[in-house]
Each structure stands twice: as C-alpha cells, then as structure tokens.
Motif scaffolding. Structure first.
Motif, mmCIF file in Angstrom:
data_model
loop_
_atom_site.group_PDB
_atom_site.id
_atom_site.type_symbol
_atom_site.label_atom_id
_atom_site.label_comp_id
_atom_site.label_asym_id
_atom_site.label_seq_id
_atom_site.Cartn_x
_atom_site.Cartn_y
_atom_site.Cartn_z
ATOM 1 N N MET A 112 35.407 65.689 77.530
ATOM 2 C CA MET A 112 35.410 65.659 76.069
ATOM 3 C C MET A 112 36.792 65.336 75.519
ATOM 4 O O MET A 112 36.934 64.528 74.593
ATOM 5 C CB MET A 112 34.921 66.995 75.511
ATOM 6 C CG MET A 112 33.523 67.401 75.963
ATOM 7 S SD MET A 112 32.249 66.160 75.614
ATOM 8 C CE MET A 112 32.212 66.219 73.820
ATOM 9 N N GLY A 143 35.488 65.391 70.069
ATOM 10 C CA GLY A 143 35.940 65.600 71.444
ATOM 11 C C GLY A 143 36.967 66.708 71.540
ATOM 12 O O GLY A 143 37.049 67.413 72.561
ATOM 13 N N SER A 163 35.119 70.356 70.046
ATOM 14 C CA SER A 163 34.106 70.938 70.926
ATOM 15 C C SER A 163 34.711 71.760 72.053
ATOM 16 O O SER A 163 34.032 72.604 72.646
ATOM 17 C CB SER A 163 33.230 69.834 71.518
ATOM 18 O OG SER A 163 33.999 68.960 72.332
ATOM 19 N N ILE A 164 35.988 71.541 72.381
ATOM 20 C CA ILE A 164 36.571 72.257 73.532
ATOM 21 C C ILE A 164 37.769 73.108 73.152
ATOM 22 O O ILE A 164 38.256 73.884 73.965
ATOM 23 C CB ILE A 164 36.996 71.265 74.637
ATOM 24 C CG1 ILE A 164 38.074 70.291 74.140
ATOM 25 C CG2 ILE A 164 35.788 70.515 75.185
ATOM 26 C CD1 ILE A 164 39.483 70.698 74.413
ATOM 27 N N LYS A 200 35.212 70.169 79.969
ATOM 28 C CA LYS A 200 36.150 70.034 78.850
ATOM 29 C C LYS A 200 37.011 68.781 78.975
ATOM 30 O O LYS A 200 37.350 68.149 77.976
ATOM 31 C CB LYS A 200 37.030 71.288 78.773
ATOM 32 C CG LYS A 200 36.249 72.558 78.439
ATOM 33 C CD LYS A 200 37.131 73.768 78.358
ATOM 34 C CE LYS A 200 37.706 74.166 79.692
ATOM 35 N NZ LYS A 200 36.669 74.548 80.674
ATOM 36 N N GLY A 221 30.917 76.460 75.568
ATOM 37 C CA GLY A 221 31.130 75.390 74.594
ATOM 38 C C GLY A 221 30.139 75.449 73.454
ATOM 39 O O GLY A 221 30.506 75.285 72.286
ATOM 40 N N SER A 266 29.972 69.665 76.360
ATOM 41 C CA SER A 266 31.169 70.154 77.054
ATOM 42 C C SER A 266 30.789 71.145 78.147
ATOM 43 O O SER A 266 31.454 71.209 79.193
ATOM 44 C CB SER A 266 32.131 70.799 76.059
ATOM 45 O OG SER A 266 31.658 72.046 75.594
ATOM 46 N N ASP A 267 29.723 71.920 77.936
ATOM 47 C CA ASP A 267 29.249 72.830 78.973
ATOM 48 C C ASP A 267 28.688 72.058 80.165
ATOM 49 O O ASP A 267 28.846 72.463 81.316
ATOM 50 C CB ASP A 267 28.153 73.751 78.418
ATOM 51 C CG ASP A 267 28.700 74.796 77.454
ATOM 52 O OD1 ASP A 267 29.845 75.255 77.662
ATOM 53 O OD2 ASP A 267 27.996 75.138 76.489
#
Length: 440
Positions: free
Chosen positions: A317, A358, A361-362, A314, A161, A309-310
C-alpha cells in the motif's frame, strides 16, 4: 512474560470479544476524530461571520487575520497536547486518554458557543476565544495518538488494517458534517442572522457531538497491552526524554512517514477547494460541491483499502502511495488547473485521493507497531503532531505562496518530493512489528 487477565473486571479486551463488541469499541475509539475535524472546518468556515463579533471594529481583513492567528495558535498547541496527552494515555490507559481528550473538545466548543461578544465584555471576549481554542488544540494533539494506539491494540492481527480504517472514516465524516452544516445554514439564514447569532449553532453541534462521543467512550473496554504495561509498572516510563533517547529512529520514522502523507491529505481535501476557485476558475459553490463529492469518495475508500492492506501487506500500500504520488501528482494538478469541467475536476481530485489512500490505509498500524505498549501513545502522537503542524498545517500557505510567485508547479513538485520521502522512509527501513511482540 504473560500477564494474566484480571478475573474481576470486564473492561479488558481479549480475543473472545464478539464482532459487535469489537466494532462498538473501535467506533468509540475513532469517533473523536469526527469531532476534531468537524471543529477544524467549522472554525475556519464560519470565521467570516464571527470575526467581527469578537474583535475591535477595524477593517474586515484585520478581523479575519486576528481570527486566523487564534486558529493557528490552536493548531500549534497540538504538539504540546500530543506530549501531555500521550504520556497520560500511556500511564493511565487508552480509555482514560480518549475520554479526557473528548471532554476537552466539548468544553472548548461550549465556551465558544456561549461566549459574549466584544461589545459586551470588551477584550475579554477574544482572550476567552483564544483560551478555548488552546484547550481544543491540546485535546486534538492527543486524540490521534490515543485513538491510533487504541485501534491498533484492539484490532485482531488479521484485520488490523480494516479496523484501523475507522479512524479515517470518522475523520472524514467530521469534514462532511461541517460542510453540510455550512451549506444548510447559508441556505436557511440570511448573512445578517448568521453574523448575529447563527454562527453559534455549529459550535453547539460540536459540543453535542463531543458529549455523545464522551458517553460512548465511558463504556469502552481497555486494551490488554495497556493493562499489562500498567501492571508491570512500565507505563511510568513514558516521557519525551525516554522516547527520543530509546526510540529516536522510530520517532523519526513516524515524523517522516507523516510528513508526505499529511501534505498529500491536506492538498487534496482542503487546498483543492481554494485551488478550484483561484486557479481553475470555478465558482465557490461549484468548488465546494466538487470537493464534498471527492471527500465522500475518499471516505468510502478507507475500509476497502484497510482490507487490502490486511491481505497484501502495508508495504504494498505504501509503495502504491509512493509511486503513484511521485508519478501522478504533477500531471493531476496540471490537468486540474486547466479544466473547467466539474466532472473532470472531480475525477482528478478523486485520483489524487485514491493515491493518498495508500498512506491513510496503513498509517495507524505502521506507526503503532514501532513502539512497545508502555510508550506507544506518546511515540505515535508527538512525532505525528510535529509533522502535521509543519507540513499539514502549512499546506495552503505554501501552495498560495508558490502561486503568488507565479511558480505554482513548484507546489506540485514539493508534494511529490515529500511523498517520495515518506514512502521511502517506510519501505527502505526495518519494521519491528512491535505489536506482534506485545501479545499477552
């Protein structure tokens, strides 16, 4: 089956890469997005100045419309570019696809920068302008899939991420650079000079940026998954027919996940600038400043959200994106329409961009992990390009259409509904985590 490393090459990614080597390759893999969005904003922003130069003398509205048609045609070349460049990247490697993509960008920008005027060569001028934009459209269509795949394959499992966030960092940087060029040229050149020759400057800058990225990408490493797929002969299987026959559910998931995400992205990054002027009543200059600050804030959020996210996953997020988008899009735009305070306007747009993070980021990892390596670039690029053309590219037109019918709140509902579809598509369907299966 495990495929051994080629001992005679140092161009293959492996787990022993240093942090610096990995960052250098990731910056190179994502930097094309900077050129892509720089080019996107520059053409649109400077249309007022170069439209009279390339089109027959007529009303200003007709000239702008003609330039806008070329802009739209270039945009809708993206699915074709995603198909062509996605297959090329799967078959020839991620590095080859990324290098070709940015080379086409550079050629397109140079052609526009040096293009003679309508008064010099007649109808050939707008025809060449169209060809240049179509060429760039092909390039842009393949850039996202190739870079998303490259980043997802190169990143370490625990930091996917964070590394993937570089794609949106460079993407937003392109927007900000284009905005800065516009403001600087408007402040230093007269309107007459801008129309006579100044409009060529941003296209020269675009060409230089593309050439710089091309130079960076010449020294990029290739990913293990891509090399292994080529050695096994699987890369030859990449085709649109194979994609929709063997992975129809995965392709649809990419399409619907992109639909609400790209709509939210364009609503808060490009449409809000017009919204602040047409609905809220801000001046163009103030609206531009508010928008620029909000986009800068959005860029800063990306590595933070990628790290989150990491750590949290996921689904956390995308759930944040879904719930936040459904609950707050309507009130955020409603409050934005009624404010005349620039600080309030900034915080409202920033809140919308925080929610959109959100998704951003994924999205790279979520889409890439759906497909095996031999068809990954095409699987990410083609559904994404189709969704972006349909939903992202029409964001402003749909918003203005709702306003024209005195039902602007309908646009807020539309965004909320598409966000719900996108988030639901990811949350309530099985995710194969194919990237983890491709370790070699």
């Amino acid at each position: 089956m495990t495929t051994p490393h080629d001992a005679n090459t140092n161009q293959i990614a492996n787990a022993n890469l240093t942090f610096g080597q990995r960052i250098k390759s990731i910056v190179g893999g994502s930097a094309g997005n900077l050129v892509e969005y720089y080019d996107w904003y520059v053409y649109s922003a400077f249309t007022l100045y170069f439209a009279p130069v390339f089109f027959p003398q007529s009303s200003g509205t007709i000239q702008l419309l003609q330039a806008a048609v070329i802009f739209a045609l270039g945009f809708f070349m993206r699915p074709l570019g995603a198909w062509m460049m996605g297959i090329y990247s799967d078959r020839k490697g991620r590095k080859a696809g990324l290098t070709l993509s940015v080379a086409l960008m550079s050629i397109g920008s140079l052609v526009i920068a040096f293009l003679p005027t309508y008064n010099s060569i007649g109808l050939i001028a707008p025809i060449i302008l169209l060809i240049a934009r179509l060429l760039q459209g092909l390039s842009l269509g393949g850039e996202y899939g190739a870079s998303a795949t490259y980043l997802s394959e190169l990143a370490t499992p625990k930091n996917r991420g964070f590394y993937a966030s570089f794609q949106y960092i460079t993407l937003i940087s392109g927007q900000l650079i284009a905005l800065a060029v516009l403001l600087i040229l408007q402040a230093t050149l007269s309107k007459e000079d801008l129309q006579a020759w100044g409009w060529r400057i941003p296209f020269f800058i675009g060409a230089v940026l593309a050439i710089t990225v091309l130079w960076i990408r010449r020294n990029m490493i290739e990913t293990e998954q891509s090399v292994a797929a080529q050695k096994r002969g699987e890369s030859k299987k990449s085709s649109a027919f194979a994609l929709f026959k063997q992975y129809p559910k995965e392709a649809l998931k990419v399409f619907f996940l992109t639909a609400g995400g790209t709509l939210s992205f364009y609503a808060y990054t490009t449409y809000t600038q017009k919204f602040l002027v047409n609905t809220s009543g801000f001046s163009k200059e103030t609206a531009t400043e508010i928008n620029a600050c909000a986009v800068l804030f959005f860029m800063i959020l990306q590595p933070i959200a990628g790290h989150l996210s990491d750590r949290f996953g996921k689904k956390v997020m995308i759930t944040f994106f879904g719930i936040g988008g459904v609950l707050f899009t309507y009130p955020l735009f409603t409050m934005l329409s009624g404010t005349n305070n620039p600080y309030t306007a900034f915080f409202l747009i920033a809140a919308g961009l925080l929610i959109t993070t959100g998704y951003t980021s994924i999205n790279v990892i979520a889409k890439s992990e759906l497909f095996p390596a031999h068809i990954r670039s095409l699987g990410v690029a083609l559904p994404y390009a189709l969704a972006t053309s349909i939903f992202g590219g029409t964001t402003e037109a749909v918003g203005l259409l709702f306003k024209n019918f005195n039902f602007e709140s309908g646009f807020y509902i539309y965004i909320s509904a598409m966000i719900a579809i996108s988030a639901g598509t990811y949350i309530f369907t099985k995710n194969p985590e194919q990237l983890d299966k491709d370790k070699i």
